[in-house]
Design a protein around this motif. Sequence first.
Motif, short mmCIF file in Angstrom:
data_model
loop_
_atom_site.label_atom_id
_atom_site.label_comp_id
_atom_site.label_asym_id
_atom_site.label_seq_id
_atom_site.Cartn_x
_atom_site.Cartn_y
_atom_site.Cartn_z
N ASN A 11 0.87 -1.18 0.00
CA ASN A 11 0.00 0.00 0.00
C ASN A 11 0.91 1.22 0.00
O ASN A 11 1.33 1.70 1.05
CB ASN A 11 -0.91 0.01 1.23
CG ASN A 11 -1.76 1.26 1.31
OD1 ASN A 11 -1.97 1.94 0.32
ND2 ASN A 11 -2.22 1.58 2.49
N ILE A 12 1.20 1.73 -1.16
CA ILE A 12 2.15 2.83 -1.27
C ILE A 12 1.45 4.16 -1.52
O ILE A 12 1.69 5.14 -0.82
CB ILE A 12 3.20 2.54 -2.36
CG1 ILE A 12 4.03 1.32 -1.92
CG2 ILE A 12 4.08 3.75 -2.61
CD1 ILE A 12 4.94 0.77 -2.96
N LEU A 13 0.56 4.22 -2.48
CA LEU A 13 -0.05 5.49 -2.86
C LEU A 13 -0.95 6.07 -1.78
O LEU A 13 -1.11 7.28 -1.69
CB LEU A 13 -0.82 5.33 -4.17
CG LEU A 13 0.03 4.93 -5.37
CD1 LEU A 13 -0.84 4.71 -6.59
CD2 LEU A 13 1.10 5.98 -5.64
N ASN A 14 -1.54 5.25 -0.94
CA ASN A 14 -2.43 5.72 0.12
C ASN A 14 -1.84 5.51 1.51
O ASN A 14 -2.57 5.52 2.50
CB ASN A 14 -3.78 5.02 0.03
CG ASN A 14 -4.48 5.33 -1.28
OD1 ASN A 14 -4.51 6.48 -1.70
ND2 ASN A 14 -5.00 4.32 -1.93
N ASN A 15 -0.54 5.33 1.59
CA ASN A 15 0.11 5.05 2.85
C ASN A 15 0.43 6.35 3.59
O ASN A 15 1.25 7.15 3.14
CB ASN A 15 1.39 4.25 2.61
CG ASN A 15 1.99 3.69 3.86
OD1 ASN A 15 1.83 4.24 4.94
ND2 ASN A 15 2.68 2.57 3.71
N GLU A 16 -0.20 6.56 4.73
CA GLU A 16 0.00 7.78 5.51
C GLU A 16 1.38 7.85 6.16
O GLU A 16 1.79 8.92 6.61
CB GLU A 16 -1.08 7.89 6.57
CG GLU A 16 -2.47 8.08 6.00
CD GLU A 16 -3.55 8.13 7.06
OE1 GLU A 16 -3.22 8.10 8.26
OE2 GLU A 16 -4.72 8.21 6.68
N LYS A 17 2.08 6.72 6.21
CA LYS A 17 3.40 6.71 6.83
C LYS A 17 4.51 7.15 5.87
O LYS A 17 5.63 7.40 6.30
CB LYS A 17 3.71 5.32 7.38
CG LYS A 17 2.80 4.94 8.54
CD LYS A 17 3.15 3.59 9.09
CE LYS A 17 2.22 3.25 10.25
NZ LYS A 17 2.53 1.94 10.82
#
Length: 68
Positions: A11-17
């Motif tokens: 989950n890269i594009l929506n990853n808050e971290k």
Amino acid sequence: MAKAYQVIQANILNNEKLREPQIKSFEALQKFSAEMATSKEREAGIVLPVGCGKSGCITITPFAFICI
């Protein structure tokens, strides 16, 4: 795990971290990956300022080149 980047659902594009520069560089690498099929270009360079997460960018890069 021989095909870890093909098996793991990242989950890269929506990853808050992740930091915004990391996500933007990932998007640029995905675009480059898609264009590689019709281009002779095989090298890309990403320039990030100090403190933007270059190590994290390097870590997520392989995910930009799968399933293209």
